[in-house]
Design an enzyme around this catalytic site. Structure first.
Site, PDB file in Angstrom:
ATOM      1  N   VAL A   1       0.838  -1.206   0.000  1.00 21.99           N
ATOM      2  CA  VAL A   1       0.000   0.000   0.000  1.00 21.99           C
ATOM      3  C   VAL A   1       0.872   1.255   0.000  1.00 21.99           C
ATOM      4  O   VAL A   1       0.694   2.161  -0.830  1.00 21.99           O
ATOM      5  CB  VAL A   1      -0.946  -0.001   1.230  1.00 21.99           C
ATOM      6  CG1 VAL A   1      -1.764   1.283   1.276  1.00 21.99           C
ATOM      7  CG2 VAL A   1      -1.858  -1.231   1.204  1.00 21.99           C
TER       8      VAL A   1
ATOM      9  N   LYS B   1      -6.721  -1.754   9.641  1.00 17.47           N
ATOM     10  CA  LYS B   1      -8.012  -2.119  10.264  1.00 17.47           C
ATOM     11  C   LYS B   1      -7.835  -2.729  11.635  1.00 17.47           C
ATOM     12  O   LYS B   1      -8.648  -2.505  12.526  1.00 17.47           O
ATOM     13  CB  LYS B   1      -8.834  -3.055   9.370  1.00 17.47           C
ATOM     14  CG  LYS B   1      -8.105  -4.241   8.783  1.00 17.47           C
ATOM     15  CD  LYS B   1      -7.689  -3.928   7.376  1.00 17.47           C
ATOM     16  CE  LYS B   1      -6.565  -4.811   6.922  1.00 17.47           C
ATOM     17  NZ  LYS B   1      -6.684  -5.257   5.561  1.00 17.47           N
TER      18      LYS B   1
ATOM     19  N   GLU C   1     -10.384   5.430   5.812  1.00 20.72           N
ATOM     20  CA  GLU C   1     -11.251   4.900   4.748  1.00 20.72           C
ATOM     21  C   GLU C   1     -10.705   3.587   4.176  1.00 20.72           C
ATOM     22  O   GLU C   1     -11.461   2.662   3.883  1.00 20.72           O
ATOM     23  CB  GLU C   1     -11.369   5.944   3.623  1.00 20.72           C
ATOM     24  CG  GLU C   1     -12.286   5.541   2.506  1.00 20.72           C
ATOM     25  CD  GLU C   1     -13.721   5.378   2.982  1.00 20.72           C
ATOM     26  OE1 GLU C   1     -14.377   6.380   3.256  1.00 20.72           O
ATOM     27  OE2 GLU C   1     -14.186   4.217   3.084  1.00 20.72           O
TER      28      GLU C   1
ATOM     29  N   GLY D   1     -11.128  -1.451   1.343  1.00 20.36           N
ATOM     30  CA  GLY D   1     -10.217  -0.814   0.383  1.00 20.36           C
ATOM     31  C   GLY D   1     -10.804   0.401  -0.311  1.00 20.36           C
ATOM     32  O   GLY D   1     -11.077   1.430   0.321  1.00 20.36           O
TER      33      GLY D   1
ATOM     34  N   ILE E   1     -13.701   0.933  -1.675  1.00 19.47           N
ATOM     35  CA  ILE E   1     -15.138   1.243  -1.513  1.00 19.47           C
ATOM     36  C   ILE E   1     -15.260   2.313  -0.425  1.00 19.47           C
ATOM     37  O   ILE E   1     -14.805   2.092   0.701  1.00 19.47           O
ATOM     38  CB  ILE E   1     -15.945  -0.010  -1.098  1.00 19.47           C
ATOM     39  CG1 ILE E   1     -15.798  -1.120  -2.132  1.00 19.47           C
ATOM     40  CG2 ILE E   1     -17.409   0.355  -0.903  1.00 19.47           C
ATOM     41  CD1 ILE E   1     -16.471  -2.429  -1.738  1.00 19.47           C
TER      42      ILE E   1
ATOM     43  N   ASP F   1      -9.122 -10.730   9.893  1.00 22.73           N
ATOM     44  CA  ASP F   1      -9.147  -9.495   9.105  1.00 22.73           C
ATOM     45  C   ASP F   1     -10.590  -9.043   8.851  1.00 22.73           C
ATOM     46  O   ASP F   1     -10.919  -7.861   9.008  1.00 22.73           O
ATOM     47  CB  ASP F   1      -8.413  -9.726   7.772  1.00 22.73           C
ATOM     48  CG  ASP F   1      -8.424  -8.505   6.875  1.00 22.73           C
ATOM     49  OD1 ASP F   1      -7.608  -7.601   7.109  1.00 22.73           O
ATOM     50  OD2 ASP F   1      -9.258  -8.456   5.952  1.00 22.73           O
TER      51      ASP F   1
ATOM     52  N   LYS G   1     -12.616  -5.593  10.173  1.00 25.53           N
ATOM     53  CA  LYS G   1     -13.407  -4.675   9.338  1.00 25.53           C
ATOM     54  C   LYS G   1     -14.826  -4.570   9.878  1.00 25.53           C
ATOM     55  O   LYS G   1     -15.424  -3.485   9.886  1.00 25.53           O
ATOM     56  CB  LYS G   1     -13.409  -5.164   7.888  1.00 25.53           C
ATOM     57  CG  LYS G   1     -12.046  -5.010   7.237  1.00 25.53           C
ATOM     58  CD  LYS G   1     -11.948  -5.789   5.943  1.00 25.53           C
ATOM     59  CE  LYS G   1     -10.558  -5.666   5.337  1.00 25.53           C
ATOM     60  NZ  LYS G   1     -10.260  -6.687   4.345  1.00 25.53           N
TER      61      LYS G   1
ATOM     62  N   GLY H   1      -5.460  -4.942  -2.505  1.00 29.34           N
ATOM     63  CA  GLY H   1      -4.495  -4.633  -3.555  1.00 29.34           C
ATOM     64  C   GLY H   1      -3.925  -3.243  -3.367  1.00 29.34           C
ATOM     65  O   GLY H   1      -4.586  -2.355  -2.806  1.00 29.34           O
TER      66      GLY H   1
END
Ligand code: NAP
Ligand code: HSE
Length: 376
Positions: free
Chosen positions: A15, A106, A130, A135, A137, A201, A205, A302
């Protein structure tokens, strides 16, 4: 702050490298959208000697993340390290010193979000995340802004690209280990991929979204989760024969006492939006009391899609700095959740695959009356 904002980037992996590249090479466009000039004061990494992408040649790498956060010229800290070790310490340090923070982490928000929100509010700075949920969205903004006048009743979705990539590859005949290796090579998996396949994970979220959607101080360890590692190829094939796909679904509903919440592999009809992804695509259904049902789909994992969300938060934070009033987004206090009960426990099962609950969107509508009581 002088008229140039100082940015510290922590982490330059999947990232962070995408964030760095855009900050360094798309400066004109980003400054125009932010209304303020910025300088990247440093990029903290674990190994300053590691070969980096060519387009990051000459970038201001440092191994001393603490010194970078402490640099008085830094106004905004962007955390792309991950985990709750040094990342937590650095984010707390940054907020404490009055820096705004953008993070993609997260685990950090799901586990320490209520405390970090309070710290950010006490220092009058913003904490934005965000990228941490789904990701690219924009679901954090959607819950925090667009639906802020409504009452969220329930939400559910497919929120882990690694699990979707593994399950869909196994549907096409791949072995579990090969499918996981492929998801790692694509940059979808966490540094320790057990966080993906064990459901942690997705639980992170879900906790983060519960905090935003229901205004509850729910942290990830309170959410029951099960993962995908035990799912057999035979079960996957049987599900397909019956017109279903097995997907890792995270679901939550508001109740008067708190929430129902759980992450588990469930049977989803093959034509359902939750079953369409083959990899990084996430799909989330949100049910609001007045807006009704809304579905959001897009890339949830990604480097580039996640960096898109991080950059959006950076631009928003820079606009706040420009106006000398960095909006302390996500800083309102959260209520305590007395009870977090499992979501899937009582749901119907398929007689041929009794290990898996059967997904049905009406599961999200059913709690409306419960939620109405909760919000009254
Ligand atoms: P990653 O590829 O493992 O990158 C981590 C980076 O952090 C590396 O550059 C590493 O340095 C650096 N780092 C580690 N410890 C450090 C320390 N103590 N001080 C300074 N730098 C340190 O991870 P990633 O996939 O980019 O994920 C980063 C964050 O984004 C995580 O919170 C993750 O959950 C979140 N996220 C990832 C995705 C995704 O699709 N990958 C999507 C959404 C959110 P070196 O380069 O020197 O090793
Ligand atoms: N490891 C995560 C996933 C990255 O596979 O979805 C995006 O949060």
């Amino acid at each position: 702050m002088d008229c140039t904002a100082g940015i510290a980037l922590l982490g330059c992996g999947t990232v962070g490298a995408n964030v760095a590249r855009r900050l360094l090479h798309e400066r004109d466009a980003l400054e125009r959208r932010s209304g303020i000039r910025y300088d990247v004061r440093g990029i903290a990494v674990r190994d300053a000697e590691k070969p980096r992408r060519d387009d990051l040649g000459g970038a201001p790498f440092t191994r001393d993340a603490r010194a970078l956060v402490d640099d008085a010229r830094v106004d905004l800290v962007v955390e792309c390290i991950g985990g709750t070790g040094e990342a937590l310490e650095l984010v707390e340090r940054a907020l404490d010193r009055g820096r705004s923070v953008v993070t993609a982490n997260k685990d950090l928000i799901a586990t320490h979000g209520p405390r970090l929100r309070a710290l950010a509010a006490s220092r009058g700075v913003s904490l934005r995340y965000e990228a941490a949920a789904c990701g690219a969205i924009p679901i954090v903004r959607m819950l925090d802004d667009a639906l802020a006048g409504d009452a969220i009743v329930a939400l559910a979705g497919v929120m882990n690209g690694t699990c979707t990539a593994i399950l869909s590859a196994m549907e096409a005949g791949a072995d579990y280990a090969d499918a996981l290796a492929h998801a790692q090579a694509c940059g979808y998996a966490e540094a320790d991929p057990s966080a993906d396949v064990d459901g942690d994970d997705a639980a992170h979220k879900l906790a983060l979204l519960i905090q935003l959607a229901f205004g509850l101080a729910v942290i990830s360890p309170r959410i029951r989760r099960s993962g995908i590692a035990q799912i057999t190829k035979r079960e996957i094939a049987r599900a397909q024969m019956l017109g279903y796909r097995i997907r890792l679904v995270a679901a939550a509903a508001r109740t008067p006492q708190g929430a129902l919440a759980e992450v588990a592999p469930v049977l989803v009809r093959a034509d359902h939006p939750f079953a369409q992804g083959r990899g990084p695509e996430n799909a989330v259904r949100v049910v609001a009391r007045d807006a009704g049902g809304l579905v959001f789909t897009g890339n949830g994992a990604g480097g580039a899609p996640t960096a898109s969300a991080v950059l959006g938060d950076i631009v928003t934070a820079l606009r706040g700095l420009r106006e000398h009033r960095d909006l302390a987004a996500h800083a309102l206090p959260l209520d305590a959740a007395l009870e977090i009960a499992p979501f899937f426990a009582e749901l119907p099962r398929h007689s041929e695959l009794p290990r898996y609950a059967l997904w049905d969107d009406t599961l999200l509508d059913a709690p409306v009356s419960l939620a109405s009581q909760a919000y009254s």
